[in-house]
Write an enzyme that holds these catalytic residues in place. Structure first.
Site, PDB file in Angstrom:
ATOM      1  N   PHE A 150       0.820  -1.230   0.000  1.00  0.00           N
ATOM      2  CA  PHE A 150       0.000   0.000   0.000  1.00  0.00           C
ATOM      3  C   PHE A 150       0.845   1.267   0.000  1.00  0.00           C
ATOM      4  CE2 PHE A 150       0.831  -0.016   4.591  1.00  0.00           C
ATOM      5  CZ  PHE A 150       0.956   1.338   4.866  1.00  0.00           C
ATOM      6  N   LYS A 174      -1.047  -7.104  -9.237  1.00  0.00           N
ATOM      7  CA  LYS A 174      -2.035  -7.243  -8.147  1.00  0.00           C
ATOM      8  C   LYS A 174      -1.674  -6.177  -7.122  1.00  0.00           C
ATOM      9  CE  LYS A 174      -3.063  -8.401  -4.508  1.00  0.00           C
ATOM     10  NZ  LYS A 174      -3.550  -7.431  -3.489  1.00  0.00           N
ATOM     11  N   GLU A 177      -4.903  -3.744  -1.984  1.00  0.00           N
ATOM     12  CA  GLU A 177      -6.354  -3.505  -1.984  1.00  0.00           C
ATOM     13  C   GLU A 177      -6.716  -2.223  -1.222  1.00  0.00           C
ATOM     14  OE1 GLU A 177      -4.572  -5.769  -0.605  1.00  0.00           O
ATOM     15  OE2 GLU A 177      -5.347  -6.463   1.329  1.00  0.00           O
ATOM     16  N   CYS A 282       9.434   2.075   3.723  1.00  0.00           N
ATOM     17  CA  CYS A 282      10.354   0.980   4.094  1.00  0.00           C
ATOM     18  C   CYS A 282      11.770   1.495   4.241  1.00  0.00           C
ATOM     19  CB  CYS A 282      10.300  -0.134   3.069  1.00  0.00           C
ATOM     20  SG  CYS A 282      10.991   0.367   1.515  1.00  0.00           S
ATOM     21  N   GLU A 384       9.104  -4.195  13.222  1.00  0.00           N
ATOM     22  CA  GLU A 384       8.788  -3.002  12.424  1.00  0.00           C
ATOM     23  C   GLU A 384       7.480  -2.398  12.934  1.00  0.00           C
ATOM     24  OE1 GLU A 384       7.430  -3.746   8.338  1.00  0.00           O
ATOM     25  OE2 GLU A 384       8.622  -2.028   7.696  1.00  0.00           O
TER      26      GLU A 384
HETATM   27  P1  NAD Z   1       1.463  -6.581   2.992  1.00  0.00           P
HETATM   28  O1  NAD Z   1       2.501  -7.649   3.081  1.00  0.00           O
HETATM   29  O2  NAD Z   1       0.334  -6.613   3.940  1.00  0.00           O
HETATM   30  O3  NAD Z   1       0.789  -6.586   1.527  1.00  0.00           O
HETATM   31  C1  NAD Z   1       1.571  -6.598   0.354  1.00  0.00           C
HETATM   32  C2  NAD Z   1       0.790  -7.302  -0.744  1.00  0.00           C
HETATM   33  O4  NAD Z   1       0.591  -8.668  -0.369  1.00  0.00           O
HETATM   34  C3  NAD Z   1      -0.594  -6.711  -1.005  1.00  0.00           C
HETATM   35  O5  NAD Z   1      -0.831  -6.688  -2.392  1.00  0.00           O
HETATM   36  C4  NAD Z   1      -1.531  -7.687  -0.288  1.00  0.00           C
HETATM   37  O6  NAD Z   1      -2.792  -7.780  -0.886  1.00  0.00           O
HETATM   38  C5  NAD Z   1      -0.787  -9.005  -0.402  1.00  0.00           C
HETATM   39  N1  NAD Z   1      -1.076  -9.912   0.723  1.00  0.00           N
HETATM   40  C6  NAD Z   1      -1.377  -9.546   1.999  1.00  0.00           C
HETATM   41  N2  NAD Z   1      -1.569 -10.642   2.750  1.00  0.00           N
HETATM   42  C7  NAD Z   1      -1.374 -11.714   1.951  1.00  0.00           C
HETATM   43  C8  NAD Z   1      -1.411 -13.129   2.162  1.00  0.00           C
HETATM   44  N3  NAD Z   1      -1.691 -13.648   3.355  1.00  0.00           N
HETATM   45  N4  NAD Z   1      -1.146 -13.932   1.118  1.00  0.00           N
HETATM   46  C9  NAD Z   1      -0.851 -13.425  -0.088  1.00  0.00           C
HETATM   47  N5  NAD Z   1      -0.807 -12.096  -0.354  1.00  0.00           N
HETATM   48  C10 NAD Z   1      -1.047 -11.244   0.656  1.00  0.00           C
HETATM   49  O7  NAD Z   1       2.243  -5.188   3.049  1.00  0.00           O
HETATM   50  P2  NAD Z   1       1.624  -3.716   3.151  1.00  0.00           P
HETATM   51  O8  NAD Z   1       1.067  -3.529   4.510  1.00  0.00           O
HETATM   52  O9  NAD Z   1       0.777  -3.444   1.983  1.00  0.00           O
HETATM   53  O10 NAD Z   1       2.953  -2.833   2.984  1.00  0.00           O
HETATM   54  C11 NAD Z   1       3.775  -2.449   4.043  1.00  0.00           C
HETATM   55  C12 NAD Z   1       4.958  -3.385   4.187  1.00  0.00           C
HETATM   56  O11 NAD Z   1       5.717  -3.399   2.980  1.00  0.00           O
HETATM   57  C13 NAD Z   1       5.923  -2.944   5.264  1.00  0.00           C
HETATM   58  O12 NAD Z   1       6.371  -4.080   5.942  1.00  0.00           O
HETATM   59  C14 NAD Z   1       7.049  -2.292   4.484  1.00  0.00           C
HETATM   60  O13 NAD Z   1       8.301  -2.279   5.137  1.00  0.00           O
HETATM   61  C15 NAD Z   1       7.085  -3.158   3.277  1.00  0.00           C
HETATM   62  N6  NAD Z   1       7.740  -2.503   2.158  1.00  0.00           N
HETATM   63  C16 NAD Z   1       8.958  -2.976   1.783  1.00  0.00           C
HETATM   64  C17 NAD Z   1       9.631  -2.373   0.746  1.00  0.00           C
HETATM   65  C18 NAD Z   1      10.966  -2.894   0.298  1.00  0.00           C
HETATM   66  O14 NAD Z   1      11.352  -2.603  -0.822  1.00  0.00           O
HETATM   67  N7  NAD Z   1      11.679  -3.654   1.104  1.00  0.00           N
HETATM   68  C19 NAD Z   1       9.046  -1.281   0.078  1.00  0.00           C
HETATM   69  C20 NAD Z   1       7.790  -0.834   0.484  1.00  0.00           C
HETATM   70  C21 NAD Z   1       7.150  -1.470   1.535  1.00  0.00           C
END
Ligand code: NAD
Length: 499
Positions: A150, A174, A177, A282, A384
């Site tokens: 997100f 994808k 959401e 991040c 985090e």
């Molecule tokens: P998230 O892991 O909740 O979601 C990421 C994606 O995975 C979304 O599209 C979501 O729909 C999907 N998803 C969620 N749960 C799932 C499941 N159980 N099975 C399969 N798919 C699933 O992450 P978020 O809250 O959207 O983003 C924040 C996180 O992303 C933080 O931890 C942040 O540090 C990390 N982030 C990392 C980087 C990097 O490059 N290292 C960059 C940006 C964000």
């Protein structure tokens, strides 16, 4: 009537049939402003079929023509910058300047991808043996998937699009959401720029849609950015199903403040890097490590005073420093971590809980929060938080300070603030973290380098974008050729040697 965000499949908006939706909130008010379709496995599979057809057409176009589509795309996104930034801000909650930064950093990868004719050049060895030449070429993988978080709803989709599409792949995107509207608009603009239908499909959904992609035989690679547990799951599933993967995860970045650092710069940098975008980056700097008591006392005193003055408000107000966090659930999670740090014995100097903006009482706002005397045994330090919370861990010397990021479970970014070039150089060389800033608080590499953390911040062998991105989205074919001029005699049925 509530607005609905549809899938974007085969060049058209597609209303799903699942009857399952996600709520898209306005984080400024807390209200549901729209609903997003969640795809069924069949809808995902149909999108993959369409992508296969589009990919054959796209891959047959020469790289220069593909690059021209991306050049036009950059101009289209720039022309719509204001509208896109407002749309992004309305679903994410980041201020307009940050929303524009999100778009611009993504466009930098599109610019890099415009050089794809050069980047795809293979290697050639003339006369590797008698009359034998060897050459290699990079070919697209086919249909690939991109799953995005997100917190950068423009930049990360553009990281994926730039690299995957320029190299001749089709992509199923994808998006998160929570803020899916900008990724859809970015895909529509790609079509306007000249991308054939089907080459970029956007399907929305939750675990069901993601699992369908992970298990689908025709998805050849998955690029994922999100939290570490899900990144690890993606990596495991891709391994099981024989797919290439890049799975970037969470972070807990440290900023080390040496006694000789320019404290004015340090305080300004921490205000932006710890609290900017409500800490939902991040590459944010949620941990400060001042070296020595005097440095710590000065830093803590000044950051407390300045952080207390930060203005928090509606994300479209260009006088505020940061807006709300993305959701009620995320707000509750951050507040739980704040309570955890209190219970663990950290000294709370600023408490952002209970922050209320008049007229926006249900918005997902959290004020700047500051803890001193945080220790490595605290769970609130080890995990985090991803909110506007800065934790200060005091260190006696550089060795002790450098051990903190090196030993932490995450290894995304780290920064050191100093005037001592030798100390900085040694630190950069030895620290066990993937991206290092020297007097740079948020060291996100430019598009022609590449982005990637270490340890639980990335489960992958290749970084995002840059030449690593080209490598990830292509496979190498190596051709050994011989054009015999006469009788090849004894050599006919043996492995040709190069002698
Ligand atoms: P998230 O892991 O909740 O979601 C990421 C994606 O995975 C979304 O599209 C979501 O729909 C999907 N998803 C969620 N749960 C799932 C499941 N159980 N099975 C399969 N798919 C699933 O992450 P978020 O809250 O959207 O983003 C924040 C996180 O992303 C933080 O931890 C942040 O540090 C990390 N982030 C990392 C980087 C990097 O490059 N290292 C960059 C940006 C964000």
């Amino acid at each position: 009537m509530t607005r609905e965000v549809n899938h974007f499949i085969d060049g058209k908006s597609f209303t799903g049939t699942s009857g399952r939706f996600g709520d898209i909130h306005d984080p400024n008010t807390g209200e549901v402003q729209a609903k997003v379709q969640f795809a069924t496995p069949t809808e995902v599979a149909d999108a993959v079929e369409g992508a296969k057809k589009g990919q054959a057409i796209w891959a047959a176009m020469n790289p220069q023509r593909r690059a021209r589509v991306l050049m036009k795309y950059k101009m289209l996104v720039e022309a719509e910058m204001d509208e896109l930034a407002h749309l992004l801000s309305s679903e994410h909650g980041k201020v307009i300047a940050d929303a524009k930064g999100d778009l611009i950093r993504g466009l930098e990868v599109i610019e890099f991808a415009c050089g794809v004719p050069h980047l795809l050049k293979g290697e050639y060895t003339e006369s590797a043996g008698p009359g034998i030449d060897v050459y290699s070429m990079r070919q697209p993988l086919g249909v690939v998937a991109g799953i995005t978080p997100f917190n950068f709803p423009a930049m990360i989709p553009m990281w994926f699009m730039g690299m995957a599409l320029s190299t001749g792949n089709a992509m199923i995107m994808k998006p998160s959401e929570k803020d899916p509207s900008v990724p859809v608009r970015l895909a529509e603009l790609m079509l306007e720029a000249g991308l054939p239908e089907g080459v970029l499909q956007v399907v929305h959904g939750d675990k069901e849609a993601v699992d369908t992609l992970l298990q689908h035989d025709d998805i050849k690679a998955v690029s994922f950015v999100g939290s570490s547990n899900i990144a690890h799951y993606i990596a495991m599933e891709c391994s099981k199903h024989g797919k290439r993967f890049q799975a970037m995860g969470g972070a807990k970045n440290h900023g080390i403040i040496m006694p000789d650092a320019d404290m004015d710069q340090v305080v300004t940098d921490f205000l932006g890097a710890a609290y900017g975008s409500a800490g939902e980056r991040c590459m944010a700097l949620p941990v400060a490590v001042p070296v020595g008591k005097d440095t710590a006392d000065e830093f803590v005193g000044r950051i407390k005073e300045e952080a207390a003055k930060l203005r928090i408000g509606v994300s479209t107000d260009d006088t505020v420093h940061y807006g709300p966090v993305v959701s009620a659930a995320h707000k509750a999670s951050i507040e739980n971590y704040i309570q955890m740090a209190v219970d663990e014995g950290a000294d709370m100097l600023l408490d952002g809980r209970g922050f209320e903006l008049p007229g926006h009482e249900n918005g997902f706002f959290i004020g700047p929060t500051l803890f001193d005397n945080v220790t490595t045994s605290m769970k609130s330090y080890q995990e985090e938080i991803f909110g506007p919370v800065l934790q200060v861990v005091r260190a006696n010397d550089l060795e002790e300070a450098a051990a903190l990021p090196s030993n932490h479970q995450y290894g995304n970014g780290v920064a050191i603030f100093t005037r001592n070039g030798l100390a900085a150089r040694e630190f950069a060389s030895k620290v066990n973290v993937g991206m290092v800033g020297i007097n740079v608080p948020i060291p996100v590499p430019v598009a022609y380098h590449s982005f990637g953390g270490w340890k639980r911040s990335a489960f992958t062998d290749t970084n995002q974008y840059g030449t690593d991105g080209i490598r990830f989205f292509t496979k190498i074919k190596t051709v050994t050729q011989r054009w015999p001029t006469g009788d090849i005699g004894d050599q006919a049925f043996v492995i040709p040697t190069m002698g």
